[in-house]
Design a protein around this motif. Sequence first.
Motif, PDB file in Angstrom:
ATOM      1  N   ARG A  90     153.257 122.845  24.302  1.00 59.18           N
ATOM      2  CA  ARG A  90     152.841 123.993  25.119  1.00 59.18           C
ATOM      3  C   ARG A  90     152.156 125.053  24.253  1.00 59.18           C
ATOM      4  O   ARG A  90     151.171 125.664  24.670  1.00 59.18           O
ATOM      5  CB  ARG A  90     154.054 124.570  25.841  1.00 59.18           C
ATOM      6  CG  ARG A  90     153.718 125.581  26.924  1.00 59.18           C
ATOM      7  CD  ARG A  90     154.961 125.959  27.704  1.00 59.18           C
ATOM      8  NE  ARG A  90     155.518 124.793  28.379  1.00 59.18           N
ATOM      9  CZ  ARG A  90     156.711 124.266  28.123  1.00 59.18           C
ATOM     10  NH1 ARG A  90     157.487 124.808  27.193  1.00 59.18           N
ATOM     11  NH2 ARG A  90     157.142 123.205  28.783  1.00 59.18           N
ATOM     12  N   GLN A  91     152.675 125.273  23.066  1.00 62.38           N
ATOM     13  CA  GLN A  91     152.049 126.228  22.162  1.00 62.38           C
ATOM     14  C   GLN A  91     150.651 125.764  21.773  1.00 62.38           C
ATOM     15  O   GLN A  91     149.700 126.549  21.759  1.00 62.38           O
ATOM     16  CB  GLN A  91     152.916 126.404  20.911  1.00 62.38           C
ATOM     17  CG  GLN A  91     154.262 127.055  21.179  1.00 62.38           C
ATOM     18  CD  GLN A  91     155.153 127.070  19.948  1.00 62.38           C
ATOM     19  OE1 GLN A  91     154.852 126.440  18.929  1.00 62.38           O
ATOM     20  NE2 GLN A  91     156.280 127.765  20.041  1.00 62.38           N
ATOM     21  N   GLY A  92     150.526 124.465  21.485  1.00 62.07           N
ATOM     22  CA  GLY A  92     149.214 123.918  21.149  1.00 62.07           C
ATOM     23  C   GLY A  92     148.260 123.981  22.321  1.00 62.07           C
ATOM     24  O   GLY A  92     147.069 124.277  22.150  1.00 62.07           O
ATOM     25  N   MET A  93     148.766 123.726  23.534  1.00 64.91           N
ATOM     26  CA  MET A  93     147.918 123.790  24.716  1.00 64.91           C
ATOM     27  C   MET A  93     147.438 125.211  24.968  1.00 64.91           C
ATOM     28  O   MET A  93     146.279 125.424  25.375  1.00 64.91           O
ATOM     29  CB  MET A  93     148.688 123.263  25.927  1.00 64.91           C
ATOM     30  CG  MET A  93     147.877 123.236  27.223  1.00 64.91           C
ATOM     31  SD  MET A  93     146.423 122.151  27.150  1.00 64.91           S
ATOM     32  CE  MET A  93     147.231 120.541  27.076  1.00 64.91           C
ATOM     33  N   SER A  94     148.290 126.196  24.715  1.00 65.26           N
ATOM     34  CA  SER A  94     147.889 127.591  24.886  1.00 65.26           C
ATOM     35  C   SER A  94     146.736 127.938  23.949  1.00 65.26           C
ATOM     36  O   SER A  94     145.762 128.589  24.349  1.00 65.26           O
ATOM     37  CB  SER A  94     149.080 128.509  24.633  1.00 65.26           C
ATOM     38  OG  SER A  94     148.708 129.869  24.756  1.00 65.26           O
ATOM     39  N   LEU A  95     146.841 127.505  22.700  1.00 61.29           N
ATOM     40  CA  LEU A  95     145.758 127.750  21.743  1.00 61.29           C
ATOM     41  C   LEU A  95     144.491 127.004  22.155  1.00 61.29           C
ATOM     42  O   LEU A  95     143.375 127.521  22.022  1.00 61.29           O
ATOM     43  CB  LEU A  95     146.197 127.318  20.338  1.00 61.29           C
ATOM     44  CG  LEU A  95     147.335 128.121  19.707  1.00 61.29           C
ATOM     45  CD1 LEU A  95     147.785 127.479  18.400  1.00 61.29           C
ATOM     46  CD2 LEU A  95     146.899 129.563  19.479  1.00 61.29           C
ATOM     47  N   TYR A  96     144.659 125.794  22.653  1.00 59.63           N
ATOM     48  CA  TYR A  96     143.517 124.995  23.097  1.00 59.63           C
ATOM     49  C   TYR A  96     142.802 125.669  24.264  1.00 59.63           C
ATOM     50  O   TYR A  96     141.566 125.745  24.293  1.00 59.63           O
ATOM     51  CB  TYR A  96     144.007 123.608  23.484  1.00 59.63           C
ATOM     52  CG  TYR A  96     142.959 122.679  24.034  1.00 59.63           C
ATOM     53  CD1 TYR A  96     141.803 122.377  23.305  1.00 59.63           C
ATOM     54  CD2 TYR A  96     143.129 122.064  25.279  1.00 59.63           C
ATOM     55  CE1 TYR A  96     140.852 121.514  23.809  1.00 59.63           C
ATOM     56  CE2 TYR A  96     142.179 121.197  25.789  1.00 59.63           C
ATOM     57  CZ  TYR A  96     141.046 120.924  25.047  1.00 59.63           C
ATOM     58  OH  TYR A  96     140.098 120.067  25.554  1.00 59.63           O
ATOM     59  N   LEU A  97     143.570 126.187  25.230  1.00 60.69           N
ATOM     60  CA  LEU A  97     142.965 126.876  26.363  1.00 60.69           C
ATOM     61  C   LEU A  97     142.234 128.135  25.913  1.00 60.69           C
ATOM     62  O   LEU A  97     141.158 128.462  26.426  1.00 60.69           O
ATOM     63  CB  LEU A  97     144.035 127.215  27.399  1.00 60.69           C
ATOM     64  CG  LEU A  97     144.572 126.048  28.209  1.00 60.69           C
ATOM     65  CD1 LEU A  97     145.795 126.464  29.019  1.00 60.69           C
ATOM     66  CD2 LEU A  97     143.498 125.480  29.134  1.00 60.69           C
ATOM     67  N   ASP A  98     142.829 128.852  24.952  1.00 66.02           N
ATOM     68  CA  ASP A  98     142.143 130.039  24.415  1.00 66.02           C
ATOM     69  C   ASP A  98     140.811 129.643  23.775  1.00 66.02           C
ATOM     70  O   ASP A  98     139.789 130.331  23.953  1.00 66.02           O
ATOM     71  CB  ASP A  98     143.019 130.731  23.371  1.00 66.02           C
ATOM     72  CG  ASP A  98     144.200 131.456  23.997  1.00 66.02           C
ATOM     73  OD1 ASP A  98     144.167 131.691  25.219  1.00 66.02           O
ATOM     74  OD2 ASP A  98     145.157 131.762  23.261  1.00 66.02           O
ATOM     75  N   GLU A  99     140.819 128.528  23.036  1.00 67.23           N
ATOM     76  CA  GLU A  99     139.584 128.057  22.405  1.00 67.23           C
ATOM     77  C   GLU A  99     138.539 127.676  23.454  1.00 67.23           C
ATOM     78  O   GLU A  99     137.358 128.013  23.326  1.00 67.23           O
ATOM     79  CB  GLU A  99     139.885 126.852  21.514  1.00 67.23           C
ATOM     80  CG  GLU A  99     138.646 126.252  20.862  1.00 67.23           C
ATOM     81  CD  GLU A  99     138.931 124.908  20.211  1.00 67.23           C
ATOM     82  OE1 GLU A  99     137.945 124.202  19.904  1.00 67.23           O
ATOM     83  OE2 GLU A  99     140.110 124.561  20.032  1.00 67.23           O
TER      84      GLU A  99
END
Length: 377
Positions: free
Chosen positions: A355-364
């Motif tokens: 989930r943390q990685g997905m949040s960063l991915y969505l921000d990118e």
Amino acid sequence: MPHPIRFIPRLADIDPAAWNALAGSQPCVQHAFLSAFEHSGAVGPGSGWHPRHATLWSDGQLIAAMPLYEKWHSWGEYVFDWAWAQAYEQHGLAYYPKWLSAIPFTPVPGRRLLGVSEAARTELLEAVLARVRASEHSSFHVLFPTAADARLLEGAGLMLRDGVQFHWQNAGYADFEAFLASLNRDKRKKIRQERRRVREAGITFRWLRGDEIDTEALEFFYRCYALTYALRRSMPYLNEAFFAQVHRDMPAHTRLLVADRAGEPVACAWFLMDDEALYGRYWGALEDISCLHFETCYYQAIEYAIAQGLQRFEGGAQGEHKLSRGLLSTPTCSAHWIRDTRFADAIDDFLRRERQGMSLYLDELNERQPFRTATAK
């Protein structure tokens, strides 16, 4: 006093009007669409999808329902748990069969807990979980639920897993040129170049509504669709009978886009549609023509959605390349219950990190959005 729950092995045994009264207007959840999988053999004996649709009743009336399957593999789901299954196998445990609430082979977010009220949906979920826990199956999964369903599922103890798809949103564009004007210069230039290549190849397009789609058009579509799988040395999930039945039973929701050259069809795409959205599903071409995929599956679909006054176009699962073509990242989710507490704890930890990685991915992805300004969406 709890209402009786029944697990139905054939959707044909449930009155279509009663099911659709709960399902709403989205075509993928309607009785005819789900029935087409069963009648065509895409799910059922020998497929690894065994229907066990959950239904809740009050005085003989259907008050809640859930499309539900016993699943003996993880094909056709678009939320990948192969690594979980492999971990089970490495420890000498069986991951299959599992319980799955989803629309087979169709990663369209929508309602999975259907009911006349939230109380009925909650009661149905509790009854399903009781059946799940009483069985020996490894797990229970709900794919692409709505946010409202996800809240109920999380409240019932299921773990949520974040995902992402790419959807085009209509900002009230007058036409395709108005949509292009909202993009930054580089993206606008690229799309115009790609569309020009298709025009220069002599390709024209025609949309066919349900009542305009004949047997010849359906046969041509399926030929194109099957060819895309053959080129990847695989077999299609769905047979020609499935598409024929959906067209027959749901003509108002069915669209075909045919690409012609010199009066002969060379490519075709199959869509579903309701009052809010166009859903991009399957396509194929008889030959490789530069940019034809982008034009057929995205640009023509966006243009059609604008002309029809639709709110959005959903381009299906995966594909960062859709971002540069005006389809923005849209969060999705799934919900999971794991019987073995050791694996449940490990998966819960994995999902927190994911989930943390997905949040960063969505921000990118949001930083790479193709519009001139954030407000231009």
